[in-house]
Every structure is written in structure tokens, then in C-alpha cells.
Design an enzyme around this catalytic site. Structure first.
Site, PDB file in Angstrom:
ATOM      1  N   GLU A  44      14.102  48.163  21.361  1.00 30.69           N
ATOM      2  CA  GLU A  44      15.543  48.293  21.100  1.00 30.69           C
ATOM      3  C   GLU A  44      16.245  48.925  22.294  1.00 30.69           C
ATOM      4  O   GLU A  44      17.291  48.453  22.754  1.00 30.69           O
ATOM      5  CB  GLU A  44      15.794  49.174  19.867  1.00 30.69           C
ATOM      6  N   MET A  81      54.392  46.946  48.277  1.00 32.49           N
ATOM      7  CA  MET A  81      55.725  47.386  47.889  1.00 32.49           C
ATOM      8  C   MET A  81      55.854  47.420  46.370  1.00 32.49           C
ATOM      9  O   MET A  81      55.015  46.871  45.655  1.00 32.49           O
ATOM     10  CB  MET A  81      56.787  46.456  48.495  1.00 32.49           C
ATOM     11  N   GLY A 120      52.581  44.291  41.658  1.00 33.01           N
ATOM     12  CA  GLY A 120      51.428  44.206  40.755  1.00 33.01           C
ATOM     13  C   GLY A 120      50.288  45.155  41.046  1.00 33.01           C
ATOM     14  O   GLY A 120      49.173  44.949  40.563  1.00 33.01           O
TER      15      GLY A 120
END
Length: 333
Positions: free
Chosen positions: A91, A220, A224
Site C-alpha cells: 500500500e 508589465m 498574466g
């Protein structure tokens, strides 16, 4: 440093079926782990238990592998005899693969066991592996894989029962950690859904992060930078022990001062309140030692002065643990 520009289009990974997968040894089934599941259920956290939710006729191992992959968070309850079970070790190996390949969040719980015994396979864990090495002489790669998974998991930031005088407080702390991470995962999925073209947009940033601890995004206003940093943060945050997206630093510094902003960053990374004027506290050996144990992802958004960069990045982020990454966005190259 990468220059910001506009981009477009991508898809969102589907939500998981389970909120949490809990890996544990049978010795904790009817006490600690049972109480933990009950606490998770009270908070409407859907957790998977191998003794309750595998349908009759299912092959156990495929069902468990599927459940691990289909969980947002894996909780590993390390107890004294955990390593004696090859079932638990399989696991664990699968959980650590999901952490690496899919960014799954993993929370180790050190229940009456020393984390160093897990990392180094000493004490009861050493005795368990002496037997495994005899039983699996024909398959040493499997045993080595278990050891590697234990070393990695034992090095993660988690919860240690010795830090709590009351077990109920330990369980509540775990539930809080899980809820915080699930909220973060939900928010990140929404962010990735909203960011068009995120794969093309953030690929160069991811490549730079693979080579360097620090990446700057320059451009600038309005092109984004923050959107790009947010998309990277959303995609990668689950791979880190702690994260902080510190936005609008220019505005916050003007309003509250750099000391307050530094305090907020440390508070978020350590998960506890810090003094509002932390000039001495940030250099406190205890604080820096705790930061040094954290693999952190930090975004410093909209820095516009060198003193902000020095105060937040040079004086603080230098204390972060191995593997930490810092992304800075700025209009000021």
C-alpha cells in the site's frame, strides 16, 4: 526569469471518488484508526477503509490500488508493527508512486513510533525487514522498493503522537490538516479549470523550477503574471509539505508594512500565528529550524522594490527545507 505573455486552452483532471485513503496496521484498527475514521466522517470527509468498502468477490490488491489512485489524500498511520505487514508496505509503495506521479497529498501519522525508525528502518522496522529479506530472497527489488518508500514517507511533514497529550487533539489536528488540503485541492482544480491554455502557459516555468529553487516572472501590468503563477501553484502545491500564495505584496506592504507581510508568510507556512512585528521572531532558532523541515512552495506576487525581495526571499526563503521552490512575480525587472 521568464517573461509573461498571453496564452490559451486546457482541461481539468476529474475529481477523485474518495477524499482520503487510510493505510494502517491491524493493531490500530479498533482504537486509533477507528476513532480517526469516525472523526473524518463527522466532518463529511469520505474515507476509504479496506475492511469496510471492498465489495465481495473483488480482488483485494486491485481494489486497494484503485482506491489509492482514486483518493485525493492518503493518510499513513505508522505504528510499531506497520512494517511487518507486506500488505501495508505494498500500500505504502503505491501511495508514494501516486504522490510522485499524480501529486497526491500524503500525511504520515507517527503513532507511538519514532519517525527516524521509519526513515532508517531501525528498531522494530529493522527486525521486520530482516524477516522480509529472508522471505523475499528471490525478489530483492520489492524489498528495496519498500525501504525507499519508507525512507521517503518518514521524511515527510506529518503528525507525531508525542506532540499531543490527548489523543483526541491529535485526531482533530489530522482532520484539520485533511480539510485544509481538500479545500486547497478544490480551489486549485477550480483555478486550473478557469485558466485557459495552462499547459502551454506554465510549461516553461515548470522547466525552470526543475533546474532552480527560484523563478521570477516579469512583465508589465495586466499581461498574466499572477495568472501564470496561480496556475503553477495550483498544479504543483500538492507535492509540497506547506504552501503560500502571498498576493499583492506591493499593496500589502504599503498598507501594513513589510514586517507584517513577513509575519503572515511564516504563519501560513508553519500553520500558526506569528507576532505582528516579527523582526526578532523570524530569526528565532526554533522558527528557522521548523521552516528548515518544510518542503515549501511559495509565490511572492507583485513585488516592486528590492527591500521587499530581500526581506521576503533572501532573509526568509533561505531557511526553507530541501526541495522548496519560490516564484516571484514583478513589474520591476
Amino acid at each position: 526569469m521568464v517573461s509573461a505573455s498571453s496564452s490559451s486552452g486546457s482541461s481539468l483532471n476529474a475529481p477523485r471518488k474518495y477524499d482520503a485513503f487510510v493505510s494502517f496496521r491491524g493493531e490500530t484498527r479498533n482504537n486509533f484508526t477507528s476513532h480517526l475514521h469516525a472523526a473524518l466522517n463527522r466532518e463529511f470527509v469520505l474515507s476509504f477503509r479496506d475492511d469496510k468498502q471492498i465489495e465481495k468477490g473483488d480482488e483485494i490488491t486491485p481494489s486497494l490500488i484503485h482506491a489509492i489512485k482514486d483518493s485525493s489524500v492518503s493518510i499513513i498511520v505508522f505504528s510499531k508493527d506497520y512494517a511487518s505487514s507486506r500488505w501495508c508496505l505494498d500500500e505504502l509503495a503505491q501511495i508514494m508512486r501516486c504522490r510522485k506521479d499524480e501529486g497526491q497529498f500524503v500525511l504520515p501519522i507517527f503513532y507511538k513510533v519514532d519517525p527516524s525508525h521509519i526513515r532508517k528502518q531501525t528498531g522494530a522496522y529493522e527486525r521486520a525487514f530482516e524477516q522480509h529479506e529472508k522471505d523475499f530472497m528471490h525478489d530483492p527489488e520489492r524489498v528495496n522498493g519498500w525501504k525507499a518508500a519508507l525512507s521517503e514517507a518518514g521524511s515527510l511533514s506529518g503528525r507525531h503522537c508525542q506532540d499531543f497529550t490527548d489523543e483526541s487533539n491529535l485526531i482533530q489536528g489530522i482532520v484539520t490538516d485533511v480539510n485544509t488540503k481538500l479545500e486547497q485541492i478544490h480551489n486549485c482544480r477550480q483555478t486550473l479549470k478557469d485558466v485557459i491554455g495552462r499547459d502551454e502557459m506554465i510549461k516553461p516555468i515548470e522547466e525552470l523550477l526543475g533546474k532552480s529553487q527560484r523563478v521570477g516572472i516579469w512583465g508589465m501590468g495586466g499581461v498574466g503574471k499572477t495568472t501564470m503563477a496561480n496556475a503553477v501553484f495550483a498544479k504543483l502545491s500538492s507535492q509540497y509539505d506547506t504552501c503560500c500564495f502571498l498576493e499583492n505584496i506591493r499593496e500589502k506592504t504599503e498598507k501594513s508594512g513589510l514586517g507584517s507581510v513577513c509575519s503572515y508568510l511564516v504563519s501560513k507556512l508553519l500553520g500558526q500565528d506569528m507576532p505582528s512585528n516579527p523582526s526578532n521572531g523570524l530569526r528565532n532558532a526554533f522558527v528557522t529550524r521548523r521552516l528548515g523541515k518544510k518542503k515549501a512552495l511559495v509565490v511572492l506576487d507583485d513585488i516592486d522594490r528590492s527591500d521587499q525581495l530581500e526581506g521576503l526571499q533572501d532573509n526568509m526563503c533561505n531557511f526553507l527545507g530541501e526541495g522548496s521552490k519560490v516564484i516571484t512575480t514583478t513589474r520591476n525587472r
